[in-house]
Scaffold this motif. Structure first.
Motif, PDB file in Angstrom:
ATOM      1  N   MET D   1      -1.340 -12.070   0.974  1.00  0.00           N
ATOM      2  CA  MET D   1      -0.590 -10.958   0.390  1.00  0.00           C
ATOM      3  C   MET D   1       0.592 -10.624   1.279  1.00  0.00           C
ATOM      4  O   MET D   1       0.477 -10.585   2.504  1.00  0.00           O
ATOM      5  CB  MET D   1      -1.517  -9.742   0.267  1.00  0.00           C
ATOM      6  CG  MET D   1      -0.942  -8.599  -0.554  1.00  0.00           C
ATOM      7  SD  MET D   1      -2.194  -7.290  -0.757  1.00  0.00           S
ATOM      8  CE  MET D   1      -1.278  -5.879  -0.115  1.00  0.00           C
ATOM      9  N   ALA D   2       1.734 -10.402   0.659  1.00  0.00           N
ATOM     10  CA  ALA D   2       2.929 -10.074   1.436  1.00  0.00           C
ATOM     11  C   ALA D   2       2.693  -8.811   2.260  1.00  0.00           C
ATOM     12  O   ALA D   2       2.006  -7.891   1.802  1.00  0.00           O
ATOM     13  CB  ALA D   2       4.122  -9.892   0.514  1.00  0.00           C
ATOM     14  N   THR D   3       3.227  -8.786   3.453  1.00  0.00           N
ATOM     15  CA  THR D   3       2.999  -7.705   4.410  1.00  0.00           C
ATOM     16  C   THR D   3       3.088  -6.316   3.797  1.00  0.00           C
ATOM     17  O   THR D   3       2.199  -5.487   3.986  1.00  0.00           O
ATOM     18  CB  THR D   3       4.009  -7.808   5.564  1.00  0.00           C
ATOM     19  OG1 THR D   3       3.991  -9.147   6.058  1.00  0.00           O
ATOM     20  CG2 THR D   3       3.656  -6.842   6.684  1.00  0.00           C
ATOM     21  N   LEU D   4       4.160  -6.066   3.089  1.00  0.00           N
ATOM     22  CA  LEU D   4       4.343  -4.736   2.496  1.00  0.00           C
ATOM     23  C   LEU D   4       4.129  -4.769   0.992  1.00  0.00           C
ATOM     24  O   LEU D   4       4.459  -3.820   0.286  1.00  0.00           O
ATOM     25  CB  LEU D   4       5.743  -4.208   2.822  1.00  0.00           C
ATOM     26  CG  LEU D   4       6.111  -4.120   4.307  1.00  0.00           C
ATOM     27  CD1 LEU D   4       7.510  -3.554   4.456  1.00  0.00           C
ATOM     28  CD2 LEU D   4       5.120  -3.266   5.067  1.00  0.00           C
ATOM     29  N   ALA D  38       9.340  -9.188  -2.279  1.00  0.00           N
ATOM     30  CA  ALA D  38       8.856  -8.756  -0.961  1.00  0.00           C
ATOM     31  C   ALA D  38       9.978  -8.065  -0.203  1.00  0.00           C
ATOM     32  O   ALA D  38       9.778  -7.020   0.433  1.00  0.00           O
ATOM     33  CB  ALA D  38       8.349  -9.964  -0.171  1.00  0.00           C
ATOM     34  N   LEU D  39      11.163  -8.639  -0.280  1.00  0.00           N
ATOM     35  CA  LEU D  39      12.313  -8.099   0.444  1.00  0.00           C
ATOM     36  C   LEU D  39      12.740  -6.743  -0.125  1.00  0.00           C
ATOM     37  O   LEU D  39      13.384  -5.941   0.563  1.00  0.00           O
ATOM     38  CB  LEU D  39      13.468  -9.099   0.343  1.00  0.00           C
ATOM     39  CG  LEU D  39      14.614  -8.990   1.355  1.00  0.00           C
ATOM     40  CD1 LEU D  39      14.084  -9.030   2.779  1.00  0.00           C
ATOM     41  CD2 LEU D  39      15.607 -10.121   1.133  1.00  0.00           C
ATOM     42  N   ARG D  41      11.282  -4.167  -0.424  1.00  0.00           N
ATOM     43  CA  ARG D  41      10.788  -3.017   0.350  1.00  0.00           C
ATOM     44  C   ARG D  41      11.919  -2.422   1.188  1.00  0.00           C
ATOM     45  O   ARG D  41      11.849  -1.292   1.641  1.00  0.00           O
ATOM     46  CB  ARG D  41       9.657  -3.460   1.285  1.00  0.00           C
ATOM     47  CG  ARG D  41       8.348  -3.728   0.581  1.00  0.00           C
ATOM     48  CD  ARG D  41       7.722  -2.430   0.090  1.00  0.00           C
ATOM     49  NE  ARG D  41       6.620  -2.706  -0.842  1.00  0.00           N
ATOM     50  CZ  ARG D  41       6.005  -1.753  -1.511  1.00  0.00           C
ATOM     51  NH1 ARG D  41       6.349  -0.483  -1.371  1.00  0.00           N
ATOM     52  NH2 ARG D  41       5.047  -2.066  -2.348  1.00  0.00           N
TER      53      ARG D  41
END
Lengths: 133, 133, 133, 133, 133, 133
Positions: D1-4, D38-39, D41
C-alpha cells in the motif's frame, strides 16, 4: 569541459539572464554555479529546473539546512562529485557544522550498508510495515 | 523467505538474546524487526551492526528525526523496499508528519534528477567548491 | 593510468590486432579508444566484448543514433564519466544535435526523479500494468 | 500500500482534479496511474511533476517513442519495478514493437556491463573526448 | 581536497594515533591511507569503522584475497574511483594476479549486464529459488 | 509476468532448444531458469548471453565458487532480487556454506558503507595508488 560549454552572464539571452538574476537574488550571492551555466544551453530546462529547485528548497515543513543535508545524502549515495561538492558548500552556508557533517556521513554510510544486508539476506518486509500509515 | 531464515527470540542463543533485549530496550518496543532476525544467523555481525546503528542513530549534533529522514533519503535513492518501509515507519514514530514526508520526497526526487543533469552535461566543479572548507 | 596499462597497436599480438582492425573498419576510424586498449590485457574478453558490442549496436529495429542515445542515458544514470564522454561523442557522430542532446538529458533527469518518487511513496504497480503485454 | 494511500478522482480536491483531467486529456485515456494518485497527497508536487513530465515528454527534437524508450532504459538501470512496468506499457502504446524492446534491452544490458569494465580497469578519458564537442 | 582536510600522524590526538598504530600494525605497513586521515575528523567514526573493517576483513570462512576481490566487485559496481584504486592495490598485495583481475572484471561486467536484463524483462523468481535454502 | 512471456522447451525453436540443451548439459541440471526462458524471445541475445556467461563462469584463474560469490556481491549491491535469489542458490550449489555467505554479506555491506564515506568526505586518491600496478 561541459558538453555544450558554459554560458556566462554577459553572453546570455534575456530569458537566461532573468533566471540568473532570480538565482542570485534568491540565494543572495553574486555568482552562478557552473551547473546553471551548463544547463542554460536549454533555456526551457533552465527555467523549469530552477523553478522546481526554488520551490522545493524553500522553507516549509522542513528547514533549509535539513533539506540541504538530504540533498548531500542523496548525492553521496549516488557518488556524484559535483553535487557533493556544491551541496556540501550550500549546507555549510545554511549552518551545517563539522559535527553535523560527520554525523550525516555516518548515517549515510550505515544506511548504504544495511540497505545491502537487507537485500542480500532477502529479508521480507515485516507485516507491521505493510499496513501503511 | 530470508536466505537463512529468521531466528525468533525463543530459539535464540544467549548472545543473540542479549542484542535483541538491547534493541527492544533502546527502541522502547516489544518486537524485533525481521532485519535483525535474519542477521542473527551471524551473531558477530548482529552485534557489530547493532552497536554501530545504536551509536550512529543516537541523538548528537543531529536529532533522531533528521537522522531517520536521511536514512529514508538514502533508502529511496537505492530503491530498497524493505528499508523504505521500515525507516519510513521509524521516521513517523520519531515525529515525521505527512508534510515533512512529502517535502522529503520532493528533495530526494529533485536531487536524483540534478545529479544526472550534472553528470550528463559533464559539468566541471566550480573553483570555489574545490577550495575545501 | 589504467590498472594494467594500455596496449598500443604496435605492441599488440596478432589476436588483439585483428580485433583492433575490425573496430577501425566497422567504425570507419583510424584510432582505437582507450577502453579497448585497456581491455586488450584480456584478449578473450576483448574479442567477446567487441563482438557483443558490434552485434548489439548494428542497425536493426532501432537505428544507430537511438542506440547511442540509450547508451548515453544508461551511462548518465550510472554516472560513468568515461562512458558519458565517449558515447556522447559517438551519438554526435551518429547525428545527435544539441537540441536532441538537451532533450535526452531532460528525459534522463526526469526519469531518475520519478523513479525515486515511486519508490519513496511505495506505489504499487497498477493492475493494468501487471497483465503483461 | 502506498505510504500515504491513493487519492481517487471522486475524493480529490478541485486542484488535484484539474491535474487528473489534464493527464487524461493529454494522454487520451480515462484512467490515472497509481503514481499520480499517490503523489496527489502533495498537490503542489503533483502539479509541478506533471507539468515537467508533460513538457519533457512532448514531441520535440526527439519523438515520443524514443523518449519513452529512454525512460525505460533509465528505469531498468535503476531497477525500479513500477517504472519499468508503466513505461514499458507507455512505450508499447507509442509504437514499440517486440523487436525494438529486445534491442533496447540488449543495449541497456551492454551499457551496464561496459560502464563497469571502464571503471574497473580505471580507463582514462581519451584526449579526443575531452576536447568538448 | 577532502572536505574537512586530512589529519596526519604528527598532528593526531592520542585517540586517533592509537587507531593509526593499529592499522599499520595489522596491515604491516608504515603508511595510512587518505581515507582514514579524512575520517579521523570524527574519532568515534574512525574507531568504529576501523574495528568493523578489521573484524570483517580478517581471515575466516573466506580468505583475505577473496574478500578483497569482493570489495573490488562492489566498488566497481558503485563506480567509486577511490575505492577501486585502493582495493585493487590491496587485492594485488594479497595475491591477485593479472589473470585473476581480468576474470574478476569479466564476472562483474556480466553480472551488471544480466542484472538489468532480468529487471528489464521483468522476470519472476523461479519457484525453486523461493523455497529458501 | 515477464514482459514478453516465457518460452518453454516444448514450444521453443530448434535454435533456442540448442541453447537450452547446452545450458542443461553444462550445468548438469534438467531445468531452465526463467531468465533464459524470458530472454529466449530474442534468440540472438539468448545465444550471445549464454555463450558469454558460459565462457566467463568457467573455471580459470578464479574457481567457480569465487565467481558465483562475486556475482552475488554485484547483485546485492544492485539490489536485484531475482539475481540475488538465483545466484545465491548457484553459489550454494558450488559449495558456499552458511559461514561463507554471512562473511560475504559482511564484506558487501561494509564496502557499500565505505564507498559512500569516501565519496562524502571527498577523499583524494593516494599518490601511491595512482602509480598503476
Amino acid at each position: 569541459m561541459a558538453t555544450l560549454g558554459l554560458i556566462e552572464y554577459q553572453e546570455a539571452s534575456p530569458e537566461v539572464r532573468a533566471v540568473y538574476d532570480d538565482i542570485m537574488a534568491t540565494r543572495q550571492t553574486d555568482r552562478i554555479n557552473n551547473f546553471w551555466k551548463a544547463l542554460a544551453r536549454d533555456p526551457v530546462a533552465l527555467r523549469r529546473t530552477w523553478q522546481s529547485v526554488k520551490e522545493i528548497m524553500a522553507p516549509g515543513a522542513l528547514d533549509p539546512l535539513t533539506k540541504e543535508m538530504i540533498y548531500v545524502a542523496v548525492s553521496v549515495t549516488n557518488q556524484c562529485s559535483y553535487c557533493i561538492a556544491s551541496h556540501t558548500a550550500a549546507a555549510r552556508k545554511a549552518g551545517m557544522t563539522d559535527a553535523m557533517f560527520t554525523e550525516l556521513m555516518a548515517v549515510v554510510g550505515m544506511a548504504n550498508e544495511t540497505n545491502r544486508l537487507v537485500s542480500g539476506y532477502q529479508v521480507e518486509i515485516d507485516e507491521v510495515f505493510k499496513a501503511g500509515s
